[in-house]
Design an enzyme around this catalytic site. Structure first.
Site, PDB file in Angstrom:
ATOM      1  CG  ASN A  45      -0.198   0.159   2.525  1.00  0.00           C
ATOM      2  OD1 ASN A  45       1.018  -0.003   2.576  1.00  0.00           O
ATOM      3  ND2 ASN A  45      -0.925   0.471   3.589  1.00  0.00           N
ATOM      4  N   GLY A  46       2.167   1.144  -0.134  1.00  0.00           N
ATOM      5  CA  GLY A  46       3.044   2.305  -0.217  1.00  0.00           C
ATOM      6  C   GLY A  46       3.717   2.688   1.086  1.00  0.00           C
ATOM      7  NE  ARG A 104      10.326  25.327  -5.888  1.00  0.00           N
ATOM      8  CZ  ARG A 104      10.167  24.599  -7.006  1.00  0.00           C
ATOM      9  NH1 ARG A 104      10.157  25.201  -8.177  1.00  0.00           N
ATOM     10  NH2 ARG A 104      10.012  23.292  -6.936  1.00  0.00           N
ATOM     11  CD  GLN A 105       4.437  25.021  -0.989  1.00  0.00           C
ATOM     12  OE1 GLN A 105       3.519  25.090  -0.177  1.00  0.00           O
ATOM     13  NE2 GLN A 105       4.588  23.969  -1.806  1.00  0.00           N
ATOM     14  CE  LYS A 202      11.679  36.028 -11.141  1.00  0.00           C
ATOM     15  NZ  LYS A 202      12.130  34.644 -11.024  1.00  0.00           N
ATOM     16  NE  ARG A 204       7.927  33.738  -9.433  1.00  0.00           N
ATOM     17  CZ  ARG A 204       8.596  32.715  -9.960  1.00  0.00           C
ATOM     18  NH1 ARG A 204       7.928  31.669 -10.423  1.00  0.00           N
ATOM     19  NH2 ARG A 204       9.913  32.735 -10.027  1.00  0.00           N
ATOM     20  CG  ASP A 234      10.812  22.919 -10.965  1.00  0.00           C
ATOM     21  OD1 ASP A 234      10.878  21.801 -11.545  1.00  0.00           O
ATOM     22  OD2 ASP A 234       9.910  23.179 -10.155  1.00  0.00           O
TER      23      ASP A 234
END
Length: 326
Positions: A45-46, A104-105, A202, A204, A234
């Site tokens: 089941n992982g 990044r969060q 830039k 975003r 990324d």
């Protein structure tokens, strides 16, 4: 006599998850040890099972795992490894994160969003980690998320020494892909003999991840070999658009230098087709052969990590590795 006096020796042990065993083996070789034999497998089941085949009691344990795809699986495996060490009486547990997942969060852009980078630190603390060691965090403030020592290693010496040697005599300019990485670009400038700085302005859309618009270069790059520096690549959209804008501004060439090669989706094709002459990365993350391309140069981060581990084990100074800048 009311007690027993005993002198004990410190014992360093390296533990590797299954995400990037080649890097862990290379780090262990640099230290003159072998990774601890470990049984790890997935249930149907992982669910993940981990068991160490040697006693770890009283050890100074360093648990190395790169948070590559599937990222959640490898983070969970590392948490389970830490828990196993805690319950097996390891004396000190250092979590080694060549790439810190969810970095990044690190803040809220809008209401009702998580700060997942903080959650990561909390999870490792709860699992039993005493210390974190990471390479080129997305933002330095993440060090404050963990309630304990954090060793923030920088790949700058590895990358900049390669650039300075390979392109010796070039008239450099150091370019940040956005205004937020200027501080890192300044460090690069010092390493390259005071090369002038520039950055790409830039925009975003916070509703569309991995998408940016590179507007223009701020700074003089005409007639120079530009070193475009970032912490990670990324999907390659930001860095390739920046490289093309720099070339359009009159640069003689662009060399991309980044620490973490995530290389998701179209990244290899984008990087191959962009105006950069070379893309230099480290092996903090595994890069399978089908994600590699002719312009790509991969440098080993193992000597840096192994030296930092040795400094921590011997109660030395990690800061001195970076001329007091870490």
């Amino acid at each position: 006599m009311s007690g027993i006096e005993r002198s004990t020796s410190k014992w360093l042990m390296i533990f590797s998850g299954r995400a990037h065993p080649e890097l862990a083996k290379e780090v262990a070789e640099q230290l003159g040890v072998e990774p601890v034999p470990t049984t790890a497998y997935d249930f149907a089941n992982g669910e993940i099972y981990v068991r160490y085949e040697e006693s770890v009691r009283g050890s100074d344990a360093f648990v190395l795992q790169s948070h590559t795809a599937p990222i959640n699986e490898w983070i969970m495996e590392q948490l389970i490894m830490v828990d196993a060490l805690k319950r097996a009486s390891a004396k000190r547990i250092t979590v080694v994160l060549p790439f810190y997942g969810y970095a990044r969060q690190d803040k809220k852009h809008r209401g009702r969003e998580p700060i997942s980078a903080r959650l990561m630190a909390d999870l490792f603390r709860a699992a039993g980690a005493d210390r974190l060691m990471a390479v080129d965090l997305h933002t330095a403030q993440i060090q404050g998320f963990f309630d304990g020592p954090v060793d923030h290693l920088m790949a700058l010496p590895v990358l900049s020494d390669y650039v300075a040697t390979t392109y010796a005599g070039a008239d450099f300019a150091v370019v940040s892909p956005d205004a937020g990485r200027i501080k890192v670009a300044e460090q690069w400038s010092r390493r390259l003999g005071g090369a002038p700085l520039a950055f790409v302005h830039k925009t975003r859309d916070i509703n569309r991840p991995n998408e940016t618009v590179a507007n223009r270069v701020v700074g003089d790059v005409a007639g120079r070999l530009c070193v475009l520096v970032d912490d990670m690549i990324d999907t390659g959209g930001t860095i390739t658009k920046a490289a093309d804008v720099i070339m359009a501004a009159g640069a003689t060439g662009v060399v991309v230098a980044a620490t973490h090669a995530i290389l998701s989706g179209p990244a290899p094709d984008r990087l191959s087709a962009c105006g950069a002459v070379e893309v230099i990365v480290t092996n903090t993350l595994p890069i399978p052969p089908d994600r590699q391309f002719p312009k790509l140069t991969i440098l080993s981060i193992a000597p840096l990590i192994s030296r930092a581990i040795k400094e921590v084990f011997e109660d030395g100074s990690v800061t001195k590795m970076f001329d007091g800048g870490a």
